[in-house]
Design an enzyme around this catalytic site. Sequence first.
Site, PDB file in Angstrom:
ATOM      1  N   SER A 135       0.830  -1.139   0.081  1.00  0.00           N
ATOM      2  CA  SER A 135      -0.225  -0.180  -0.185  1.00  0.00           C
ATOM      3  C   SER A 135       1.487   1.135   0.485  1.00  0.00           C
ATOM      4  O   SER A 135       1.809   1.666   0.150  1.00  0.00           O
ATOM      5  CB  SER A 135      -0.682   0.425   1.246  1.00  0.00           C
ATOM      6  OG  SER A 135      -0.277   0.420   2.402  1.00  0.00           O
ATOM      7  N   LYS A 136       0.263   2.251  -0.700  1.00  0.00           N
ATOM      8  CA  LYS A 136       0.676   3.288  -0.268  1.00  0.00           C
ATOM      9  C   LYS A 136       1.852   3.177   0.819  1.00  0.00           C
ATOM     10  O   LYS A 136       2.850   4.235   0.919  1.00  0.00           O
ATOM     11  CB  LYS A 136       0.005   4.652  -0.483  1.00  0.00           C
ATOM     12  CG  LYS A 136      -1.199   4.828  -1.376  1.00  0.00           C
ATOM     13  CD  LYS A 136      -0.314   5.926  -2.357  1.00  0.00           C
ATOM     14  CE  LYS A 136      -0.732   5.876  -3.973  1.00  0.00           C
ATOM     15  NZ  LYS A 136      -2.339   6.390  -3.880  1.00  0.00           N
TER      16      LYS A 136
END
Length: 485
Positions: A255-256
């Site tokens: 994820s980010k």
Amino acid sequence: MSKVRTRYAPSPTGFMHVGNLRTALYEYLIAKSQGGDFVLRIEDTDQERYVEGAVDVIYRTLKTAGLKHDEGPDIGGDYGPYVQSERKDMYRPFAEKLIESGHAYRCFCTKERLDALKQTEEYANGGYDRHCRDLSKEEIDKLLAEGTPYVIRQKMPLDGTTTFTDAVFGEITAPNEELQDQILIKTDGYPTYNFANVIDDHLMGITHVVRGNEYLSSTPKYNLLYEAFGWEIPTYVHLPLIMGQNEDGTVSKLSKRHGSTGFDDLVKDGFLPEAIINYIALLGWCPDDNTEVFTLKELEQKFSIDRISKSPSVFDYAKLEWFNGEYIKNMTVEQFEQTAHEYIEQGLGGKKLDTVKIAGILQQRTTKLTQIPENIDFFAELPEYDAELYINKKSKTNAENAPVMLKAAYDELSALASWDHDSIHACLIGLAEKLGVKNGTVMWPVRIAAAGKKVTPGGAIEILDILGRDEALARMEKGLAKLNG
Ligand code: GLU
């Protein structure tokens, strides 16, 4: 054997996650490695999630990544339309057939009733209590005559098990009682993904369904649909998750917070599409030897389903950077100049210098294009620097000999008839020989004066050549003033 046909079936969300790109790549490679066709289908049945311009992101990414589809909304094909919203009316008759054969039913439950159901402990996490599953014909006819809106739900068997074999995960068995009576057709007339994917994969002659393993648990439901229609079940290839490394050493779904996760963002970070594709190919697949660097063409020949791994792979940004560096090194200098042009111009801040020569000194040491502007900013303007920089043990320069070397170099260089790499080279090497010192003892102070930075791409000769006579000599004069001041 029928021709292999795979499909990439993205929902247009406006963002291409590396996991989606890997799915597209594997679909492409499975098709191409077996002489098959790679189909693009846009799954936009969720009208609430419609994002303007999102389809263009898909086209652009596939194009940049080199994954050319054989059929799709933009190029057509024998199995169109390739956008689910344009196929809207094709699904209902199939759902009605299932009602007739006892594999589906109309559900008239109101939103209020379903919301109330969610408040109960049993259905807090979703699910449906099969309230309309056994309505009598009279009840149904009455509700229909009143125009009551309804959805069509799949009627799951209440006992027994459903088993299938996934090419990656092996044999999977699900108890039927755990399968929800999922919606096939919504009140707005649109099919759900769960229904449309089966109908479309069948109608489009898809032989291999490749997708993320989040769909693994739904696959028994799809197989019950195939069976109800008497259709052949495709080969399933579910792909393991892509993980990211957390700071504490554990891993979790990429994820980010791990870094860029979208194709466009990785390109913005300075990675080349070819390197991204090459790296992604190895996130869950490996060849039978230790080769790591592949062109897409080579991958098309090498790829095989049996070497896809079912264990999650960790996205390693450092490894991607290594691949990127390899791709950069393997370019011709002209190709690299073209690729890096924007970044070089940015570093030069409007100054007109020979960008091919600059590309030449950058190429071997660049692993990300975004490193370039900062690495060459000294060409734009001589930075403020400390006289301490002239002192370097390895080059045997010190406060006493640095000004002497720089002055001698300045005098020789000022007298040069022509200002080019070879003349500057001969001049400075000749000077070191004449003075009886190491080459570095002359080169170090010259480079510091020319660049004002301890670490630079390229050495003194390349930098002087690129700066040009006037600018180079002016910088050396400044250096002398600093050393003697
Ligand atoms: N539209 C689905 C998605 O984007 C596709 C899943 C599939 O390949 O069947 O996740």
